[in-house]
Design a protein around this motif. Structure first.
Motif, mmCIF file in Angstrom:
data_model
loop_
_atom_site.group_PDB
_atom_site.id
_atom_site.type_symbol
_atom_site.label_atom_id
_atom_site.label_comp_id
_atom_site.label_asym_id
_atom_site.label_seq_id
_atom_site.Cartn_x
_atom_site.Cartn_y
_atom_site.Cartn_z
ATOM 1 N N GLY A 4 34.719 -17.378 24.572
ATOM 2 C CA GLY A 4 35.115 -16.973 23.173
ATOM 3 C C GLY A 4 35.400 -15.618 23.151
ATOM 4 N N LEU A 5 35.925 -15.107 22.097
ATOM 5 C CA LEU A 5 36.364 -13.866 21.745
ATOM 6 C C LEU A 5 35.022 -12.895 21.390
ATOM 7 C CD1 LEU A 5 38.735 -11.789 21.123
ATOM 8 C CD2 LEU A 5 38.523 -12.454 18.940
ATOM 9 N N ASP A 6 34.671 -11.994 21.993
ATOM 10 C CA ASP A 6 33.438 -11.011 21.887
ATOM 11 C C ASP A 6 33.767 -10.136 20.935
ATOM 12 O OD1 ASP A 6 31.090 -10.247 23.157
ATOM 13 O OD2 ASP A 6 31.948 -8.528 22.780
ATOM 14 N N HIS A 7 34.775 -9.377 20.505
ATOM 15 C CA HIS A 7 35.193 -8.443 19.424
ATOM 16 C C HIS A 7 36.332 -8.175 19.178
ATOM 17 C CE1 HIS A 7 34.720 -5.618 23.085
ATOM 18 N NE2 HIS A 7 35.501 -4.784 22.311
ATOM 19 N N ALA A 20 32.977 1.333 5.299
ATOM 20 C CA ALA A 20 32.901 1.040 4.018
ATOM 21 C C ALA A 20 33.906 0.062 3.485
ATOM 22 C CB ALA A 20 33.172 2.173 3.318
ATOM 23 N N TRP A 21 35.393 -0.013 4.111
ATOM 24 C CA TRP A 21 36.205 -0.869 3.760
ATOM 25 C C TRP A 21 36.181 -2.278 4.335
ATOM 26 C CZ3 TRP A 21 40.150 -4.238 5.452
ATOM 27 C CH2 TRP A 21 41.225 -4.306 4.788
ATOM 28 N N PHE A 22 35.589 -2.539 5.382
ATOM 29 C CA PHE A 22 35.459 -3.720 5.839
ATOM 30 C C PHE A 22 34.080 -4.613 4.983
ATOM 31 C CE2 PHE A 22 38.059 -2.679 9.182
ATOM 32 C CZ PHE A 22 39.113 -3.925 9.180
ATOM 33 N N THR A 23 33.176 -3.519 4.970
ATOM 34 C CA THR A 23 31.906 -3.945 3.852
ATOM 35 C C THR A 23 32.152 -4.395 2.660
ATOM 36 O OG1 THR A 23 30.494 -2.521 5.273
ATOM 37 C CG2 THR A 23 29.716 -3.345 3.078
ATOM 38 N N GLU A 24 33.294 -3.577 1.732
ATOM 39 C CA GLU A 24 33.648 -4.063 0.667
ATOM 40 C C GLU A 24 34.411 -5.289 0.452
ATOM 41 O OE1 GLU A 24 36.166 -1.965 -3.110
ATOM 42 O OE2 GLU A 24 35.756 -0.790 -1.390
ATOM 43 N N ARG A 45 29.146 -6.554 12.036
ATOM 44 C CA ARG A 45 29.299 -8.220 11.972
ATOM 45 C C ARG A 45 30.124 -8.674 10.815
ATOM 46 N NH1 ARG A 45 27.865 -10.756 16.528
ATOM 47 N NH2 ARG A 45 26.039 -9.699 17.613
ATOM 48 N N LEU A 46 31.085 -9.525 11.342
ATOM 49 C CA LEU A 46 31.839 -9.935 10.101
ATOM 50 C C LEU A 46 31.516 -11.823 10.364
ATOM 51 C CD1 LEU A 46 34.138 -9.928 7.866
ATOM 52 C CD2 LEU A 46 35.752 -9.778 9.899
ATOM 53 N N GLY A 47 30.851 -12.250 9.812
ATOM 54 C CA GLY A 47 30.154 -13.422 10.153
ATOM 55 C C GLY A 47 29.681 -13.581 11.379
ATOM 56 N N GLU A 48 30.190 -14.450 12.296
ATOM 57 C CA GLU A 48 29.569 -14.404 13.488
ATOM 58 C C GLU A 48 30.571 -13.509 14.554
ATOM 59 O OE1 GLU A 48 28.923 -18.412 15.235
ATOM 60 O OE2 GLU A 48 28.240 -19.221 13.137
ATOM 61 N N ASP A 49 31.434 -12.892 14.039
ATOM 62 C CA ASP A 49 32.405 -12.304 15.028
ATOM 63 C C ASP A 49 32.076 -10.515 14.731
ATOM 64 O OD1 ASP A 49 33.887 -14.401 15.709
ATOM 65 O OD2 ASP A 49 34.878 -14.304 13.851
ATOM 66 N N ARG A 50 32.372 -9.951 15.958
ATOM 67 C CA ARG A 50 32.023 -8.436 15.914
ATOM 68 C C ARG A 50 33.388 -7.586 15.651
ATOM 69 N NH1 ARG A 50 28.241 -7.105 20.770
ATOM 70 N NH2 ARG A 50 29.921 -7.488 21.794
ATOM 71 N N LEU A 51 33.093 -6.477 15.040
ATOM 72 C CA LEU A 51 34.070 -5.529 15.060
ATOM 73 C C LEU A 51 33.588 -4.069 15.657
ATOM 74 C CD1 LEU A 51 35.248 -5.436 11.372
ATOM 75 C CD2 LEU A 51 36.500 -6.550 13.333
ATOM 76 N N LEU A 52 34.477 -3.520 16.530
ATOM 77 C CA LEU A 52 33.926 -2.003 16.958
ATOM 78 C C LEU A 52 34.823 -1.371 16.585
ATOM 79 C CD1 LEU A 52 32.887 -1.924 20.782
ATOM 80 C CD2 LEU A 52 34.196 0.139 19.324
ATOM 81 N N ILE A 53 34.266 -0.314 15.940
ATOM 82 C CA ILE A 53 35.186 0.614 15.436
ATOM 83 C C ILE A 53 34.834 2.070 15.708
ATOM 84 C CG2 ILE A 53 36.031 1.610 12.865
ATOM 85 C CD1 ILE A 53 35.056 -1.012 11.532
ATOM 86 N N HIS A 79 39.118 -15.221 7.844
ATOM 87 C CA HIS A 79 39.105 -16.546 7.093
ATOM 88 C C HIS A 79 38.365 -15.807 5.793
ATOM 89 C CE1 HIS A 79 39.668 -19.557 9.875
ATOM 90 N NE2 HIS A 79 39.218 -19.086 10.792
ATOM 91 N N VAL A 80 38.876 -16.393 4.425
ATOM 92 C CA VAL A 80 38.278 -15.977 3.382
ATOM 93 C C VAL A 80 38.124 -17.571 2.380
ATOM 94 C CG1 VAL A 80 38.982 -13.571 3.247
ATOM 95 C CG2 VAL A 80 40.429 -15.299 2.187
ATOM 96 N N ASP A 81 37.085 -17.390 1.610
ATOM 97 C CA ASP A 81 36.982 -18.735 0.606
ATOM 98 C C ASP A 81 37.707 -18.716 -0.542
ATOM 99 O OD1 ASP A 81 35.463 -16.599 -0.655
ATOM 100 O OD2 ASP A 81 33.748 -17.817 -0.618
ATOM 101 N N ASP A 82 38.394 -17.576 -0.954
ATOM 102 C CA ASP A 82 39.595 -17.582 -2.300
ATOM 103 C C ASP A 82 40.275 -16.593 -1.766
ATOM 104 O OD1 ASP A 82 40.359 -17.071 -4.535
ATOM 105 O OD2 ASP A 82 38.657 -16.175 -5.682
ATOM 106 N N LEU A 83 41.343 -16.937 -1.361
ATOM 107 C CA LEU A 83 42.492 -15.910 -0.979
ATOM 108 C C LEU A 83 43.054 -15.347 -2.030
ATOM 109 C CD1 LEU A 83 44.116 -14.856 1.551
ATOM 110 C CD2 LEU A 83 45.911 -16.588 0.877
ATOM 111 N N ASP A 84 43.274 -16.163 -3.136
ATOM 112 C CA ASP A 84 44.031 -15.480 -4.194
ATOM 113 C C ASP A 84 43.193 -14.320 -5.240
ATOM 114 O OD1 ASP A 84 46.591 -16.837 -4.270
ATOM 115 O OD2 ASP A 84 45.633 -18.428 -5.044
ATOM 116 N N GLY A 85 41.838 -14.623 -5.052
ATOM 117 C CA GLY A 85 40.919 -13.790 -5.532
ATOM 118 C C GLY A 85 40.917 -12.604 -4.862
ATOM 119 N N THR A 86 40.610 -12.853 -3.418
ATOM 120 C CA THR A 86 40.605 -11.513 -2.659
ATOM 121 C C THR A 86 41.670 -10.683 -2.689
ATOM 122 O OG1 THR A 86 39.183 -13.159 -1.203
ATOM 123 C CG2 THR A 86 40.052 -10.904 -0.030
#
Length: 127
Positions: A4-7, A20-24, A45-53, A79-86
């Protein structure tokens, strides 16, 4: 065999601002922030996935802004649960929306935004 994809690895001008951006906007959580090879680096961590910045390293040489569509990695999707709201929340805070929400098939809605340092991010909602 691939498991699978690691990061996803992003190079940004300001690591703290990107964290801060990805957290918000996506609820990403910071696992660790270190200095590596002369530059700040964050593991998120973004759900089960990892971001390396990370920021520019002294040995990186020139780093250019992405000028548009080019060969290589184009974007990544979240993936988001409310695209229009996001999208509405992001627009209200000045995030650039490059493709407004639209249906690409009967069960999938997408939109595109510019993330830190112009990283193209696809937001998706599947019903």
């Amino acid at each position: 065999m691939a498991l699978g994809l690691d990061h996803v690895h992003l190079i940004v001008r300001n690591v703290d601002a990107a964290v801060a951006w990805f957290t918000e906007y996506f609820g990403a959580t910071l696992d660790q922030q270190v200095e590596m090879q002369g530059a700040p680096q964050a593991y998120m961590r973004l759900g089960e996935d990892r971001l390396l910045i990370r920021a520019k390293r002294p040995t990186d040489g020139e780093i250019r802004d992405k000028g548009g569509l080019e060969y290589g990695t184009d974007h990544f999707g979240i993936h988001v649960d409310d695209l229009d709201g996001t999208i509405a929340r992001m627009k209200a805070k000045g995030v650039t929306v490059t493709v407004e929400p639209r249906m690409v098939d009967p069960k999938t809605q997408i939109a595109f935004v510019k993330g830190p340092d112009g990283v193209l991010i696809e937001l998706m909602h599947r019903s």
